[in-house]
Scaffold this active site. Structure first.
Site, short mmCIF file in Angstrom:
data_model
loop_
_atom_site.label_atom_id
_atom_site.label_comp_id
_atom_site.label_asym_id
_atom_site.label_seq_id
_atom_site.Cartn_x
_atom_site.Cartn_y
_atom_site.Cartn_z
N ASP A 263 0.84 -1.87 0.10
CA ASP A 263 0.29 0.07 0.18
C ASP A 263 0.84 1.02 0.02
O ASP A 263 2.35 1.27 0.79
CB ASP A 263 -0.79 0.14 1.02
CG ASP A 263 -1.91 0.95 1.86
OD1 ASP A 263 -3.03 0.19 0.40
OD2 ASP A 263 -1.93 2.22 1.14
N CYS A 360 -15.31 -0.23 -3.98
CA CYS A 360 -16.68 -0.19 -2.95
C CYS A 360 -17.30 1.52 -4.00
O CYS A 360 -18.14 1.61 -3.28
CB CYS A 360 -16.56 -0.34 -1.93
SG CYS A 360 -16.06 1.36 -0.69
C1 LIG Z 1 -10.41 0.73 -0.62
S1 LIG Z 1 -8.95 0.99 0.26
C2 LIG Z 1 -7.87 -0.53 0.27
C3 LIG Z 1 -8.34 -1.56 1.41
C4 LIG Z 1 -8.51 -3.14 1.59
N1 LIG Z 1 -8.20 -3.38 0.36
C5 LIG Z 1 -8.93 -3.96 2.77
O1 LIG Z 1 -9.89 -4.29 2.07
O2 LIG Z 1 -9.47 -4.05 3.89
C6 LIG Z 1 -7.21 1.53 -0.86
C7 LIG Z 1 -6.05 1.84 -0.32
O3 LIG Z 1 -5.03 2.19 -1.52
C8 LIG Z 1 -4.06 2.72 -1.15
N2 LIG Z 1 -3.38 3.25 -1.88
C9 LIG Z 1 -4.18 4.78 -2.56
N3 LIG Z 1 -3.43 5.53 -3.30
C10 LIG Z 1 -2.41 4.40 -3.98
C11 LIG Z 1 -1.12 4.21 -5.05
N4 LIG Z 1 -0.98 5.12 -5.81
N5 LIG Z 1 -0.41 2.46 -5.14
C12 LIG Z 1 -0.56 1.39 -3.81
N6 LIG Z 1 -2.03 2.79 -2.68
C13 LIG Z 1 -2.64 2.84 -3.02
C14 LIG Z 1 -4.74 3.71 -0.37
O4 LIG Z 1 -3.70 4.40 1.08
C15 LIG Z 1 -5.92 2.81 0.59
O5 LIG Z 1 -5.15 1.72 1.75
#
Ligand SMILES: C[S@@+](CC[C@H](N)C(=O)[O-])C[C@H]1O[C@@H](n2cnc3c(N)ncnc32)[C@H](O)[C@@H]1O
Length: 431
Positions: A263, A360
């Site tokens: 992440d 989501c």
């Molecule tokens: C919807 S949440 C993930 C939830 C997680 N997969 C779960 O099931 O508990 C989206 C995530 O994407 C991460 N994120 C945002 N931009 C990103 C990037 N450019 N590269 C990697 N992660 C990123 C955020 O920090 C966040 O934790």
């Protein structure tokens, strides 16, 4: 506390949230800290009143001709909780902490609540600024979808196949009326409470502590199952966050192969370590963005799973306050992040490997359009229909999501009785 005092407290908390734009949980916690005499049943009832008032904010304000916290809470008690006017009159009369008695206008409106003349977004309890895009996604079902998003959600659990099976979990949780979830073969569901009812605290159960199950919405479980990960595969969970999907993917792999959990925000990854331990998932390597790059994984992954940052419109049942906070700027920001995430994540997919994109959100601009734009930029990827996967993994008789022309799936409360999720699957063509 009697109902009159609870109503007054809910009005105070809701005013606090509205005037100071505070998160609900924070406002409820502060109220609890300054009213130590309130019992746990009082706190639950007050919280439920506040959350339900937020769920139906637009339609209740229309019925009451008033959007004040008082109007919303009284409408919730009489109409959503179906307590009726007599019970409200008694509650207002019997307690010196209760709100002021009803005015004639309030009484009239509560006795014959009407949405006559209300625009569709008010009937649906969807912010006006989002209605155009929301209704484009659902057409004639848009009002029903909005209303389903304004209801309470069940508690859903995902059975961890590494440590248990569903029968075992159902047996252990029979005292809280746990039932098999309707779609996910590893899902367990506890129906939502009504009125001031208290939800069971499943994290206090022995089975949770032992890692037999995790809290996870059925839609989220299904998103992971549709990726159809196999034991032995090399998998990158590119937006792993707290690890909800990582754990679900690992649960299907029998501790064979490797999952890399990454992440961009290392703080979000923090809870994953304890969760992996509890689940007994031994094939997950966490890649901290500060210390562990991903260069060695380029072009090697059988599956790259991207649970992208999004507006969260699909989870309004669980976070009704977020519905009224969403700005078009925030959504535009998420869209840019989604584009960046897809472009960055694609590098790690091997020839013939899969890229699965999940949000989501229920807004097409974050979902199907985002993926088709990616396909326009990347001729070496092709869409893979999820319809046969759904039938195979979840059963052709299971309730069906909406499939678009590419076979991408949209799950929603009205359609699949889950949170709203979008899942799109792509394959990198072999050279
Ligand atoms: C919807 S949440 C993930 C939830 C997680 N997969 C779960 O099931 O508990 C989206 C995530 O994407 C991460 N994120 C945002 N931009 C990103 C990037 N450019 N590269 C990697 N992660 C990123 C955020 O920090 C966040 O934790």
């Amino acid at each position: 506390m009697k109902d009159g005092g609870r109503l007054a407290a809910a009005i105070d908390v809701l005013s606090d949230i509205e005037t100071r734009r505070r998160p609900v949980q924070e406002a409820l916690k502060d109220w609890g800290a300054s009213h130590r005499f309130a019992g746990s049943g009082d706190r639950v009832a007050i919280g439920n009143l506040v959350f339900d008032a937020l769920r139906h904010k637009l339609s209740s304000a229309w019925k009451m001709g008033d959007e004040s916290a008082r109007a919303l809470v009284l409408a919730t008690y009489v109409l959503d909780w179906e307590r009726g006017l007599d019970a409200l009159d008694s509650a207002l009369a019997e307690d010196r902490h209760a709100p002021q008695p009803l005015t004639d206008d309030e009484r009239q409106r509560l006795a014959g609540p009407s949405l006559e003349g209300a625009p569709d977004w008010v009937r649906a309890d969807v912010p006006e600024a989002l209605w155009q895009e929301f209704s484009a996604a659902f057409g004639g079902d848009a009002i029903a979808e909005g209303q389903a998003l304004a209801s309470r959600a069940p508690i859903d659990l995902r059975v961890n196949r590494l440590k248990a099976d569903r029968d075992k979990v159902l047996k252990r949780l029979s005292h809280i009326n746990a039932e098999a979830a309707p779609i996910s073969p590893i899902g367990v569901r506890i129906a939502p409470t009504t009125g001031g009812g208290r939800s069971p605290h499943v994290q206090a159960e022995e089975g949770f502590q032992k890692g037999w199950f995790e809290l996870q919405d059925e839609g989220s479980q299904i998103a992971a199952l549709l990726a159809r990960v196999q034991p032995g595969q090399q998998v990158l969970d590119y937006c792993a966050g707290g690890g909800g999907k990582t754990l679900a993917l690992a649960g299907e792999m029998d501790n064979r192969g490797q999952v890399y959990a990454y992440d961009a925000d290392r703080l979000r990854l923090a809870p994953i370590y304890d969760r992996l331990k509890r689940a007994g998932a031994r094939n997950v390597q966490v890649r901290d963005p500060k210390t562990g790059g991903l260069d060695d994984l380029e072009g090697r992954m059988d599956l790259v799973f991207t649970d992208a940052p999004c507006s969260g419109t699909g989870v309004w049942r669980r976070r009704p306050d977020s519905k009224w906070r969403l700005t078009s700027n925030a959504i535009a920001g998420r869209r840019q992040e989604q584009r960046d995430v897809l472009d960055a994540a694609a590098r790690y997919v091997r020839d013939g490997g899969m890229l699965v994109y999940v949000t989501c959100s229920l807004l097409p601009g974050e979902n199907g359009r985002q993926v088709t734009d990616f396909l326009d930029r990347n001729a070496d990827f092709e869409a893979v229909s999820l319809k046969p996967v759904w039938d195979d993994v979840l059963g052709a008789d299971a309730p069906q999501p909406r499939f678009d022309e590419n076979g991408f799936a949209t799950l929603s409360p009205a359609r699949t009785n889950t949170d709203g999720f979008f899942v799109g699957a792509l394959r990198r063509r072999t050279a």
